[in-house]
Design a protein around this motif. Structure first.
Motif, short mmCIF file in Angstrom:
data_model
loop_
_atom_site.label_atom_id
_atom_site.label_comp_id
_atom_site.label_asym_id
_atom_site.label_seq_id
_atom_site.Cartn_x
_atom_site.Cartn_y
_atom_site.Cartn_z
N VAL A 45 -5.48 1.46 -2.04
CA VAL A 45 -5.85 1.24 -0.63
C VAL A 45 -4.72 1.70 0.28
CG1 VAL A 45 -6.30 -0.55 1.10
CG2 VAL A 45 -7.47 -0.63 -1.10
N VAL A 46 -3.48 1.39 -0.07
CA VAL A 46 -2.34 1.82 0.74
C VAL A 46 -2.27 3.34 0.79
CG1 VAL A 46 0.19 1.86 0.84
CG2 VAL A 46 -1.00 -0.29 0.42
N VAL A 47 -2.48 3.99 -0.35
CA VAL A 47 -2.47 5.46 -0.37
C VAL A 47 -3.58 6.00 0.52
CG1 VAL A 47 -2.92 7.47 -1.84
CG2 VAL A 47 -1.37 5.68 -2.63
N ALA A 48 -4.78 5.46 0.41
CA ALA A 48 -5.90 5.95 1.22
C ALA A 48 -5.63 5.78 2.71
CB ALA A 48 -7.18 5.21 0.82
N VAL A 49 -5.10 4.62 3.11
CA VAL A 49 -4.80 4.37 4.52
C VAL A 49 -3.71 5.31 5.01
CG1 VAL A 49 -3.82 2.68 6.13
CG2 VAL A 49 -5.61 1.98 4.54
N CYS A 50 -2.67 5.48 4.21
CA CYS A 50 -1.56 6.35 4.60
C CYS A 50 -2.00 7.81 4.72
CB CYS A 50 -0.39 6.23 3.61
SG CYS A 50 0.51 4.67 3.75
N VAL A 51 -2.78 8.28 3.76
CA VAL A 51 -3.25 9.68 3.80
C VAL A 51 -4.20 9.87 4.98
CG1 VAL A 51 -4.66 11.39 2.56
CG2 VAL A 51 -2.87 10.12 1.35
N ALA A 52 -5.09 8.92 5.22
CA ALA A 52 -6.07 9.05 6.30
C ALA A 52 -5.39 9.08 7.67
CB ALA A 52 -7.07 7.90 6.25
N ASN A 53 -4.26 8.41 7.80
CA ASN A 53 -3.57 8.36 9.09
C ASN A 53 -2.40 9.33 9.18
OD1 ASN A 53 -5.04 6.28 10.52
ND2 ASN A 53 -4.31 4.91 8.90
N GLY A 54 -2.20 10.14 8.16
CA GLY A 54 -1.11 11.11 8.19
C GLY A 54 0.27 10.49 8.00
N TRP A 55 0.32 9.36 7.35
CA TRP A 55 1.59 8.65 7.15
C TRP A 55 2.16 8.88 5.76
CZ3 TRP A 55 -0.95 3.43 8.73
CH2 TRP A 55 -1.22 3.43 10.10
N TRP A 56 1.57 9.74 4.98
CA TRP A 56 1.92 9.89 3.57
C TRP A 56 3.16 10.76 3.44
CZ3 TRP A 56 1.30 6.97 -0.26
CH2 TRP A 56 1.39 7.40 -1.56
N GLY A 57 4.31 10.11 3.58
CA GLY A 57 5.59 10.81 3.47
C GLY A 57 6.36 10.37 2.24
N PHE A 58 7.62 10.79 2.18
CA PHE A 58 8.47 10.51 1.02
C PHE A 58 8.61 9.01 0.75
CE2 PHE A 58 12.69 9.35 -0.56
CZ PHE A 58 12.64 9.92 -1.82
N TRP A 59 8.92 8.23 1.78
CA TRP A 59 9.17 6.80 1.58
C TRP A 59 7.92 6.04 1.15
CZ3 TRP A 59 13.84 5.66 0.59
CH2 TRP A 59 14.88 6.38 1.17
N GLN A 60 6.79 6.40 1.72
CA GLN A 60 5.55 5.76 1.32
C GLN A 60 5.23 6.10 -0.14
OE1 GLN A 60 5.96 7.51 4.12
NE2 GLN A 60 5.56 6.02 5.75
N GLN A 61 5.43 7.36 -0.52
CA GLN A 61 5.20 7.76 -1.91
C GLN A 61 6.13 7.01 -2.86
OE1 GLN A 61 5.56 12.03 -2.16
NE2 GLN A 61 3.99 12.35 -0.59
N LEU A 62 7.40 6.88 -2.46
CA LEU A 62 8.37 6.19 -3.29
C LEU A 62 8.00 4.71 -3.47
CD1 LEU A 62 11.10 6.29 -4.81
CD2 LEU A 62 12.17 5.58 -2.66
N ILE A 63 7.69 4.05 -2.39
CA ILE A 63 7.37 2.61 -2.45
C ILE A 63 6.10 2.37 -3.26
CG2 ILE A 63 6.67 0.62 -1.07
CD1 ILE A 63 8.65 1.69 1.09
N VAL A 64 5.06 3.11 -2.98
CA VAL A 64 3.80 2.93 -3.72
C VAL A 64 4.00 3.30 -5.19
CG1 VAL A 64 1.43 3.76 -3.96
CG2 VAL A 64 2.32 3.18 -1.70
N GLY A 65 4.74 4.37 -5.44
CA GLY A 65 5.00 4.78 -6.82
C GLY A 65 5.78 3.74 -7.61
N LEU A 66 6.81 3.14 -6.99
CA LEU A 66 7.59 2.10 -7.66
C LEU A 66 6.73 0.85 -7.91
CD1 LEU A 66 11.03 2.35 -5.82
CD2 LEU A 66 10.51 2.97 -8.20
N PHE A 67 5.94 0.49 -6.93
CA PHE A 67 5.08 -0.68 -7.08
C PHE A 67 4.06 -0.46 -8.21
CE2 PHE A 67 1.55 -3.50 -5.73
CZ PHE A 67 2.25 -4.69 -5.70
#
Length: 173
Positions: A45-67
């Protein structure tokens, strides 16, 4: 020895310690698998929201990936963790108190004198209900102690026995 596996010795006898039913391990594993699926769904869900709003950057990828990696690794090691928890979880219903102990390296022991008990109840989640298991919860003014995942019929006997001993302990005061 009575129906709940108690010996006739003193409260300090080690032979009074009881373990949980074997299917407890399976119930714990299923609960952890469900938690992992929920964590991965949250990541999705976080990935979908981030991609849909253009927020999918390095830090978001890192945090979601670690989680997500943590959730998957936790699930991968869960059989070992469950075996450890099951092996070292014991409880004892003595004449004057209820005791639980868990862990080997990081050990935790709890003793609850019956005259400190406020009430006793049970709880079940859908997984425990499926495996016909029930958790007994003993409440005091300061805390609560759980005897996790007993057979449902045994949990009812344990509640009745603890309630009886609490009444006797409070009559003695």
């Amino acid at each position: 020895m009575n129906e709940l596996g108690e010996g006739s010795g003193t409260d300090g006898c080690d032979d009074n310690w009881r373990s949980l039913p074997g299917r407890t391990r399976t119930a714990w594993l299923v609960n952890e698998a469900i938690s992992c699926v929920i964590a991965l769904a949250v990541c999705g869900v976080v990935v979908a929201v981030c991609v849909a709003n253009g927020w999918w950057g390095f830090w978001q990828q890192l945090i979601v990936g670690l989680f997500a990696a943590y959730a998957v690794l936790d699930l991968a090691f869960q059989p070992l963790q469950t075996k450890y928890a099951y092996t070292f979880y014991r409880f004892r219903i003595g004449e004057r108190d209820l005791r639980t102990r868990r862990g080997w390296l990081l050990r935790k022991s709890t003793a609850v004198p019956y005259n400190r008990v406020q009430h006793v109840d049970t709880k079940q989640n859908p997984v425990l209900r499926h495996f016909n298991l029930t958790t007994v919860v003993v409440h005091t003014a300061a805390d609560e102690v759980e005897i996790e995942a007993l057979d449902t019929a045994e949990a009812e006997r344990v509640v009745a026995l603890i309630t009886e001993r609490v009444a006797s302990a409070k009559d003695d005061l």
